[in-house]
Design an enzyme around this catalytic site. Structure first.
Site, PDB file in Angstrom:
ATOM      1  N   GLU A   1       0.842  -1.190   0.000  1.00 55.76           N
ATOM      2  CA  GLU A   1       0.000   0.000   0.000  1.00 55.76           C
ATOM      3  C   GLU A   1       0.879   1.243   0.000  1.00 55.76           C
ATOM      4  O   GLU A   1       0.457   2.310   0.425  1.00 55.76           O
ATOM      5  CB  GLU A   1      -0.989  -0.003   1.160  1.00 55.76           C
TER       6      GLU A   1
ATOM      7  N   CYS B   1      -3.624  -3.796   4.362  1.00 53.67           N
ATOM      8  CA  CYS B   1      -2.658  -4.753   4.902  1.00 53.67           C
ATOM      9  C   CYS B   1      -2.978  -6.211   4.581  1.00 53.67           C
ATOM     10  O   CYS B   1      -2.104  -7.070   4.692  1.00 53.67           O
ATOM     11  CB  CYS B   1      -2.548  -4.575   6.413  1.00 53.67           C
TER      12      CYS B   1
ATOM     13  N   HIS C   1      -2.733 -10.045  12.173  1.00 54.52           N
ATOM     14  CA  HIS C   1      -2.233  -8.784  11.630  1.00 54.52           C
ATOM     15  C   HIS C   1      -1.874  -7.893  12.811  1.00 54.52           C
ATOM     16  O   HIS C   1      -2.678  -7.696  13.726  1.00 54.52           O
ATOM     17  CB  HIS C   1      -3.292  -8.116  10.756  1.00 54.52           C
TER      18      HIS C   1
END
EC number: 2.3.3.10
Length: 445
Positions: free
Chosen positions: A83, A120, A244
């Site tokens: 990203e 993500c 995450h």
């Protein structure tokens, strides 16, 4: 049926390091424990002047290819998740392939290349793409290279500034993998959300409180969806649960939610009943607000129990070590959580063969994905070959003034010249721009 999964992993960390409690916190006038105990962070990696998402990704990929004895002919697919992309058309994977072609015989002319974007979670989506490509029989015996690479920067002064980081994870996806086999079963939780986004801007716009709520809601939905195809989960089924990890403090919240969900109507809930009662059931309350208040009260008590603290220390805490030292790597963060867990197991002398991981990925915008991974017999050789500690120890520490210079160097809106802080050696480096404003790279011996 042939198993497919992650054959090998490598990382490349940004070569600079910022000490959060001792360098960052004093300048910000903050209590150091806000970072170490609240966020769970100690240091963050940053890229030197000549580093970016291409160099970090290419360097991680080269380490992986060299260790596994691969050439471009062995790779049929290169997927890059990021990203932090700087081009709206040309994918980062083509830049990385171009770098690798400088140092290997042959080329990637017949390899499919792409770039994945979904905050993500894109790193895990790239794994899924590679898995499906191989399972469909379209790989012609070749492996896939998945690279998650990001420079996670916030606007200076933003509350998220302490959670920055930079690095890349390269993963080889292949049949009969040496590290972990990916499960066929997956679960998803996905909604249109505006918790974290970058509309035509480099630095994110973030609703921090909302983002945490969305993260937890989507993870819960993904776990419920996973159970609909894989059956009920239980804390004892998984040796580690990598989440995450934008910062370890976020995982504390996700882990508590997951533990409550997995222990509902189980022997663990029975054992806890005399201490904290049974979990609140929605049907026992007249209003949703009353139910939620009861849930919050139950979870406040649950996290103090010996059963939860023991489980968290065994299953979650080992996944957080690397993240606490490098910060947020966006697309790579869940994958360094996996690496952190397996490295901890190796350091402890634990036999992981046949054990399961439950992997929880998340991307703002927003989507979560849950899948399982089974550790393979050759896992230890793979993990011991990854030089995590050496890389982290070799980083050059920077002052707060140095940090601000590096932040400006990597700000796309600024043009400044700063001397590099480290000397590149046996790695790809950024060298400037070409005639069409493309970025140029070369390998430095």
């Amino acid at each position: 049926m042939t198993s497919v999964g992650i054959d090998a992993m490598e990382i490349w960390t940004g070569k600079l390091v910022l000490d959060l409690p001792n360098t960052f916190a004093p300048v910000k006038g903050e209590d150091p424990e806000k970072y170490t105990k609240g966020l769970g962070l100690h240091t963050s990696s940053f890229p030197d002047v000549y580093e970016d998402i291409v160099t970090m990704g290419a360097n991680a990929a080269k380490k992986l290819m060299d260790r596994k004895g691969l050439t471009p002919a062995d790779i049929g697919r290169i997927d890059v998740a990021t990203e932090s992309a700087f081009d709206n058309s040309k994918p980062v994977s083509t830049y990385i392939a171009g770098c690798l072609e400088q140092v290997y015989d042959g080329d990637f002319r017949h390899a499919n290349k792409g770039e994945r974007k979904f905050a993500c979670i894109a790193g895990t989506q790239s794994l899924d793409d590679a898995y499906n490509w191989i399972k469909a029989g379209r790989n012609r015996g070749r492996a896939a290279l998945v690279i998650a690479t990001d420079t996670a920067l916030y606007e200076r002064g933003d509350p998220g500034e302490a959670t920055q980081g930079a690095g890349a994870v390269a993963m080889l996806i292949d049949e009969d993998p040496d590290l972990v086999e990916l499960s066929t079963e997956q679960g998803y939780g996905s909604m249109d959300e505006t918790d974290f986004l970058k509309p035509n801007q480099q630095f994110p716009s973030v609703d921090g409180k909302r983002s945490m709520q969305v993260y937890l809601a989507r993870m819960r939905e993904a776990l419920e969806d996973y159970e609909s195809v894989a059956g009920r989960t239980h804390p004892d089924l998984f040796e580690y649960i990598p989440f995450h990890t934008p910062f370890p403090g976020m995982v504390r919240k996700a882990a508590l939610l997951g533990f409550r969900h997995m222990t509902r109507d189980t022997d663990i809930e029975d054992d806890l009943e005399s201490e904290i009662g049974r979990q609140p059931r929605e049907e026992d309350f007249e209003t949703w607000d009353d139910y939620e208040e009861a849930i919050r009260g139950y979870m406040d008590e649950l996290k103090t129990t010996e059963q939860y603290r023991d489980w968290y220390g065994r299953v979650i805490e080992p996944t957080l070590d690397i993240s606490s030292r490098v910060g947020n790597w966006y697309t790579g963060s869940v994958h360094i959580a996996r690496l952190s867990a397996l490295k901890a197991a190796a350091d402890e002398g634990k036999d992981m063969t046949g054990k399961q991981l439950l992997v929880g990925s998340y991307g703002s915008g927003a989507q979560a994905e849950i899948h399982a991974e089974r550790v393979q017999e050759t896992w230890l050789d793979e993990i011991e070959a990854v030089d995590v500690d050496d890389q982290l120890a070799a980083r050059t520490e920077i002052s707060f003034d140095d940090y601000e210079l590096i932040h400006d160097v990597h700000n796309h809106e600024k043009e400044i010249e700063v001397e590099e802080f480290t000397q590149p050696e046996a790695e790809f480096v950024f060298t400037g721009w070409g005639r069409m404003n493309e970025r140029r790279y070369e390998y430095v011996e």
